[in-house]
Each structure stands twice: as structure tokens, then as C-alpha cells.
Design a protein around this motif. Structure first.
Motif, mmCIF file in Angstrom:
data_model
loop_
_atom_site.group_PDB
_atom_site.id
_atom_site.type_symbol
_atom_site.label_atom_id
_atom_site.label_comp_id
_atom_site.label_asym_id
_atom_site.label_seq_id
_atom_site.Cartn_x
_atom_site.Cartn_y
_atom_site.Cartn_z
ATOM 1 N N THR A 191 0.847 -1.188 0.000
ATOM 2 C CA THR A 191 0.000 0.000 0.000
ATOM 3 C C THR A 191 0.884 1.240 0.000
ATOM 4 O O THR A 191 1.740 1.390 0.872
ATOM 5 C CB THR A 191 -0.892 0.011 1.262
ATOM 6 O OG1 THR A 191 -1.488 -1.279 1.381
ATOM 7 C CG2 THR A 191 -1.976 1.066 1.167
ATOM 8 N N ILE A 192 0.710 2.083 -1.009
ATOM 9 C CA ILE A 192 1.470 3.331 -1.033
ATOM 10 C C ILE A 192 0.479 4.488 -1.060
ATOM 11 O O ILE A 192 -0.377 4.558 -1.938
ATOM 12 C CB ILE A 192 2.400 3.411 -2.261
ATOM 13 C CG1 ILE A 192 3.332 2.190 -2.307
ATOM 14 C CG2 ILE A 192 3.215 4.696 -2.231
ATOM 15 C CD1 ILE A 192 4.327 2.195 -3.445
ATOM 16 N N ASP A 193 0.572 5.356 -0.100
ATOM 17 C CA ASP A 193 -0.346 6.492 0.027
ATOM 18 C C ASP A 193 -1.802 6.045 -0.070
ATOM 19 O O ASP A 193 -2.617 6.663 -0.760
ATOM 20 C CB ASP A 193 -0.042 7.549 -1.046
ATOM 21 C CG ASP A 193 1.296 8.220 -0.810
ATOM 22 O OD1 ASP A 193 1.835 8.093 0.309
ATOM 23 O OD2 ASP A 193 1.812 8.856 -1.744
ATOM 24 N N GLY A 194 -2.118 4.938 0.566
ATOM 25 C CA GLY A 194 -3.503 4.479 0.615
ATOM 26 C C GLY A 194 -3.941 3.661 -0.581
ATOM 27 O O GLY A 194 -5.015 3.059 -0.557
ATOM 28 N N ALA A 195 -3.130 3.629 -1.629
ATOM 29 C CA ALA A 195 -3.522 2.874 -2.818
ATOM 30 C C ALA A 195 -2.812 1.532 -2.836
ATOM 31 O O ALA A 195 -1.628 1.441 -2.488
ATOM 32 C CB ALA A 195 -3.180 3.674 -4.064
ATOM 33 N N LYS A 196 -3.536 0.507 -3.243
ATOM 34 C CA LYS A 196 -2.909 -0.809 -3.368
ATOM 35 C C LYS A 196 -2.058 -0.808 -4.638
ATOM 36 O O LYS A 196 -2.529 -0.451 -5.716
ATOM 37 C CB LYS A 196 -3.977 -1.890 -3.484
ATOM 38 C CG LYS A 196 -4.789 -2.059 -2.210
ATOM 39 C CD LYS A 196 -4.350 -3.324 -1.479
ATOM 40 C CE LYS A 196 -5.146 -3.558 -0.207
ATOM 41 N NZ LYS A 196 -4.683 -2.729 0.910
ATOM 42 N N VAL A 197 -0.817 -1.193 -4.489
ATOM 43 C CA VAL A 197 0.102 -1.175 -5.619
ATOM 44 C C VAL A 197 0.678 -2.568 -5.797
ATOM 45 O O VAL A 197 1.081 -3.200 -4.823
ATOM 46 C CB VAL A 197 1.249 -0.162 -5.370
ATOM 47 C CG1 VAL A 197 2.298 -0.253 -6.446
ATOM 48 C CG2 VAL A 197 0.709 1.251 -5.274
ATOM 49 N N ARG A 198 0.680 -3.051 -7.044
ATOM 50 C CA ARG A 198 1.273 -4.368 -7.289
ATOM 51 C C ARG A 198 2.686 -4.159 -7.819
ATOM 52 O O ARG A 198 2.918 -3.333 -8.685
ATOM 53 C CB ARG A 198 0.425 -5.149 -8.289
ATOM 54 C CG ARG A 198 -0.943 -5.426 -7.707
ATOM 55 C CD ARG A 198 -1.817 -6.153 -8.676
ATOM 56 N NE ARG A 198 -2.312 -7.384 -8.085
ATOM 57 C CZ ARG A 198 -2.222 -8.560 -8.663
ATOM 58 N NH1 ARG A 198 -1.648 -8.687 -9.831
ATOM 59 N NH2 ARG A 198 -2.714 -9.624 -8.067
ATOM 60 N N ALA A 199 3.578 -4.922 -7.258
ATOM 61 C CA ALA A 199 4.967 -4.763 -7.676
ATOM 62 C C ALA A 199 5.565 -6.132 -7.945
ATOM 63 O O ALA A 199 5.079 -7.140 -7.426
ATOM 64 C CB ALA A 199 5.755 -4.062 -6.580
ATOM 65 N N GLU A 200 6.579 -6.137 -8.766
ATOM 66 C CA GLU A 200 7.254 -7.401 -9.029
ATOM 67 C C GLU A 200 8.257 -7.695 -7.928
ATOM 68 O O GLU A 200 8.794 -6.782 -7.306
ATOM 69 C CB GLU A 200 7.993 -7.327 -10.376
ATOM 70 C CG GLU A 200 7.119 -7.721 -11.527
ATOM 71 C CD GLU A 200 7.697 -7.245 -12.834
ATOM 72 O OE1 GLU A 200 8.920 -7.391 -13.022
ATOM 73 O OE2 GLU A 200 6.919 -6.722 -13.648
ATOM 74 N N GLU A 201 8.487 -8.967 -7.750
ATOM 75 C CA GLU A 201 9.490 -9.411 -6.788
ATOM 76 C C GLU A 201 10.824 -8.720 -7.109
ATOM 77 O O GLU A 201 11.213 -8.634 -8.267
ATOM 78 C CB GLU A 201 9.653 -10.923 -6.940
ATOM 79 C CG GLU A 201 10.217 -11.635 -5.755
ATOM 80 C CD GLU A 201 9.137 -12.094 -4.774
ATOM 81 O OE1 GLU A 201 9.437 -12.082 -3.587
ATOM 82 O OE2 GLU A 201 8.021 -12.441 -5.211
ATOM 83 N N GLY A 202 11.489 -8.212 -6.100
ATOM 84 C CA GLY A 202 12.799 -7.618 -6.348
ATOM 85 C C GLY A 202 12.765 -6.126 -6.615
ATOM 86 O O GLY A 202 13.801 -5.489 -6.709
#
Ligand code: SF4
Ligand code: SF4
Ligand code: FES
Ligand code: FES
Lengths: 159, 222
Positions: free
Chosen positions: B5-16
Motif C-alpha cells: 500500500t502506497i499512500d492508501g492505494a494498493k500497488v502491485r509490484a514485481e518481486e525484487g
């Protein structure tokens, strides 16, 4: 200075040229030659395939390494916090006055090098002055004269 | 895929990925100085600090070196982060007051005074030049020399290194020598010029300076 190159190469060989042996190699060269010459660092850089600037960076990082020839006797005054509050600066001033050189310099006759260090881990003994590897604790201005005068060949001391 | 969660928003990120990279995929602006795409993360300038929330507590971390991990809760513009960034800018400006980039960033963050003693060293020791030379030019003629307050960027024995390919990259990448602030006198350590700049919604002269612009939007500098 071909011999310098040789010494460096021999020492590198002794350590099998392992990259993490850089510091021990520099220590050995310094122990043998008293300082790290440009030729020696270049030989290390070449022999170990490490860029010269990285070898130079390590050599300038540690106070224990000297890039210039040092005197026959090395006088090292601690100016760390504990020694400082106990009057290390007065002791250093006196050392500078008697030897006639500033910290970091060598006397003209090549006898004494005066250096400073930022803590020797012997704070309880402060102010500490190390002469040729021997610690002298609780130094005062007055002790400086004994320290330099009490040793043979104190020609560098200007009394 | 990791979700944080960044600034309240769900963020999908890749491993690494780092938190900075994850934020940038979403267009969330985190200012950086010592980070440069294509160079290894270094984490020394601390301008990219973010707040990592752990329950009731939170800590400040450098986002450019913080790995994105599952469930992480990040705030990039909280009051605590803003305060910390301002102090960082003051510290950086106190060593390199003539850098236009630093002055611009400080103005954007609302720094109004540099409270630290000024010692112009013309370098913030961000290591960009060193890493650029080593990692992009495969040259490796530059490095850090000395330690503590006398640490500086240099070449071995201050000689022109054999390896140097004269690419000029080290100067180009440097946030300090890139463009000098042309103000004559600094007031409270700031040039002030940028403080009078006009805030605009969208920048007609965008030079992709977003690294130096805070989340609050753009200003134009003249
Ligand atoms: S100009 Fe020379 S020192 Fe600078 S980045 Fe290029 S190769 Fe390295
Ligand atoms: S010279 Fe410039 S790029 Fe290199 S460390 Fe200093 S501020 Fe950074
Ligand atoms: S400060 Fe001198 S020995 Fe610690
Ligand atoms: S950009 Fe993260 S510490 Fe410099």
C-alpha cells in the motif's frame, strides 16, 4: 623502483591474490617498506586486477596507511573525544613544538613522524601517545619531553 | 507479484522491486538525488525517505533501497516525511549551496532557511559520478578518497586516470556541477529566486525534471 614492484608482487602471491586480502596485502607492504608508494599501489592494482582508484581509496581511508615515507620513529597522538577532553590538544601542541613539525609531517632528518589518531580504544588512559607501537597514557605537556628525550637518537627533538 | 500500500492505494509490484520503483510505476513522485536508473542503488542522499507504517509505529526509510514486500504500508508525503526531507535538503545545501538542482528542490519542498553552517564543498558525495564511470562506462577511474570530513571524489594520486574515456558522463550526471545557481548572494543559505517562482498546474517547458519536483506540483523557474 623495481624492487618495490617485486615486494608487492611477492606479497600478493603470498596472499594468493584473493580480493578480500587487499588490506592485509597493503599492511604487509607498509610493514616492509614503511609506506605505500605509488609504484606499490600500482603494482597491487595490476596484480590483483582492482582499479587503482579503489586501492587508493582504501589506502587513504585507513589512518594506519601512509602514502609518504615515514620517519624511523612514529609518534602518534590520540585526539579522540576522551583524550581531547583530557587535554590531548595541549600534548599535541607540545609534540609539534618540540619536533618542529605539524601533525602529519616528518622531521627533516627523517627521524620522527608525528601523526594523530581518533581513538585507540584506550580512553581510560587518555591522553594517549603511541611511540613506536608502545602506548603512553595520562600524558601531559611535561611528559612530552621525557617521552622524546628519554629515547636514543632523539636528534629530531629540538630542545 | 507482491501487493503493498502506497499512500492508501494498493500497488502491485514485481518481486525484487524497490519501494521507489513500485511507486514510480504508479506515477507517485518521490524525489531522489543519488538514485539513477541504470546504476546500482546507493541510499546515501536520503531525499527519498518515506514513512513505513507498522501498526501504531512508523519508521523513516530510504525508498530507493527498501525492497517492496508483501503488505508494506508506505506514506510518501506525510508531515513527518516532509519534515525529514526538508532537513535533508538543508544539510545537502549546506555543503553545496551553489547547486541549482538542490536550490530548486529545496524551494519546492518549502525550505525557507538553511540552519546549518555553510561549507561549500561543491559535492554532496552522492556517488553518482563514481557509479556512472564504473557501471556505465566500465571505466572505473573515479572513486572516493579519504574518510570522514575529508572524504571526497577523486582519482588515484589526483592524476588523470588511464581508464578515463573522456565521456564527460561524470559531469553530466552530477547534481551539483550540472548547472550552477546564478544567484549572487544567498539569504539564509537559499538563493530565493525559486521561491518567487510561479506555481503552475502543468509545465509547458517540461524537461522531465520530475525528480526535483515534490508531490505538490510544479513551479517554473526562471
Ligand atoms: S569522463 Fe572519464 S572519469 Fe568521467 S565518467 Fe567518463 S570515463 Fe569516467
Ligand atoms: S561530484 Fe557530483 S556526482 Fe560525484 S559524488 Fe559529488 S555531487 Fe555526486
Ligand atoms: S579517545 Fe584517545 S584512546 Fe579513545
Ligand atoms: S535517492 Fe534514495 S537515498 Fe538517495
Amino acid at each position: 623502483m623495481a624492487t618495490t614492484g617485486h615486494a608487492a608482487h611477492r606479497i600478493i602471491e603470498k596472499h594468493a591474490g584473493a580480493r578480500d586480502a587487499l588490506i592485509p596485502i597493503l599492511q604487509d607492504i607498509q610493514a616492509e617498506e614503511g609506506y605505500l608508494s605509488q609504484e606499490a599501489l600500482e603494482a597491487v592494482s595490476e596484480g590483483m586486477s582492482i582499479p587503482l582508484i579503489q586501492v587508493y581509496g582504501v589506502a587513504t581511508f585507513f589512518r594506519a596507511f601512509s602514502l609518504e615515507p615515514r620517519g624511523r620513529r612514529v609518534v602518534c597522538a590520540c585526539t579522540g573525544t576522551a583524550c581531547h577532553v583530557r587535554g590531548a590538544s595541549a600534548v599535541l601542541d607540545e609534540l609539534e613544538r618540540q619536533l618542529g613539525v605539524c601533525a602529519g609531517q616528518t622531521t627533516g632528518d627523517g627521524e620522527y613522524s608525528l601523526e594523530t589518531v581518533n581513538c585507540l580504544g584506550a580512553c581510560a588512559l587518555g591522553p594517549v601517545v603511541v611511540v613506536d607501537g608502545i602506548n603512553h597514557g595520562h600524558m601531559t605537556r611535561a611528559d612530552v619531553q621525557h617521552l622524546l628525550g628519554g629515547e636514543p637518537e632523539s636528534a629530531g627533538a629540538d630542545r | 507479484m507482491i501487493e503493498l500500500t502506497i499512500d492508501g492505494a494498493k500497488v502491485r509490484a514485481e518481486e525484487g522491486m524497490t519501494v521507489l520503483e513500485a511507486a514510480r510505476t504508479q506515477g507517485i513522485v518521490i524525489p531522489t538525488l543519488c538514485h539513477f536508473d541504470g546504476l546500482s542503488p546507493y541510499g546515501v542522499c536520503r531525499v527519498c525517505v518515506v514513512e513505513v507504517v507498522k501498526g501504531k509505529r512508523s519508521s523513516l526509510e530510504a525508498s530507493c533501497t527498501l525492497p517492496a514486500s508483501e503488505g508494506l504500508v508506505i506514506r510518501t508525503g506525510s508531515p513527518r516525511v516532509q519534515r525529514a526531507r526538508k532537513v535533508v535538503m538543508e544539510l545537502l545545501l549546506s555543503t553545496s549551496p551553489k547547486s541549482k538542482l538542490l536550490q530548486d528542490m529545496a524551494a519546492n519542498m518549502g525550505v525557507t532557511k538553511v540552519r546549518f553552517q555553510q561549507k561549500d564543498r561543491d559535492c554532496i558525495l552522492c556517488g553518482l559520478c563514481v557509479r556512472y564511470c564504473e557501471q556505465q562506462m566500465q571505466s572505473g577511474g573515479l572513486g572516493f578518497v579519504g574518510r570522514g570530513v575529508s572524504r571526497r571524489v577523486g582519482t588515484a594520486f589526483d592524476e588523470m586516470p588511464e581508464e578515463c574515456r573522456n565521456c564527460g558522463g561524470c559531469e553530466w550526471v552530477c547534481p551539483v556541477c550540472e548547472q550552477a545557481c546564478r544567484a549572487d548572494d544567498l539569504i539564509d543559505g537559499l538563493c530565493g529566486g525559486c521561491l518567487n517562482a510561479v506555481p503552475v498546474e502543468s509545465c509547458p517547458i517540461c524537461t522531465e525534471c520530475s525528480q526535483s519536483v515534490g508531490a505538490e506540483g510544479h513551479r517554473t523557474f526562471r
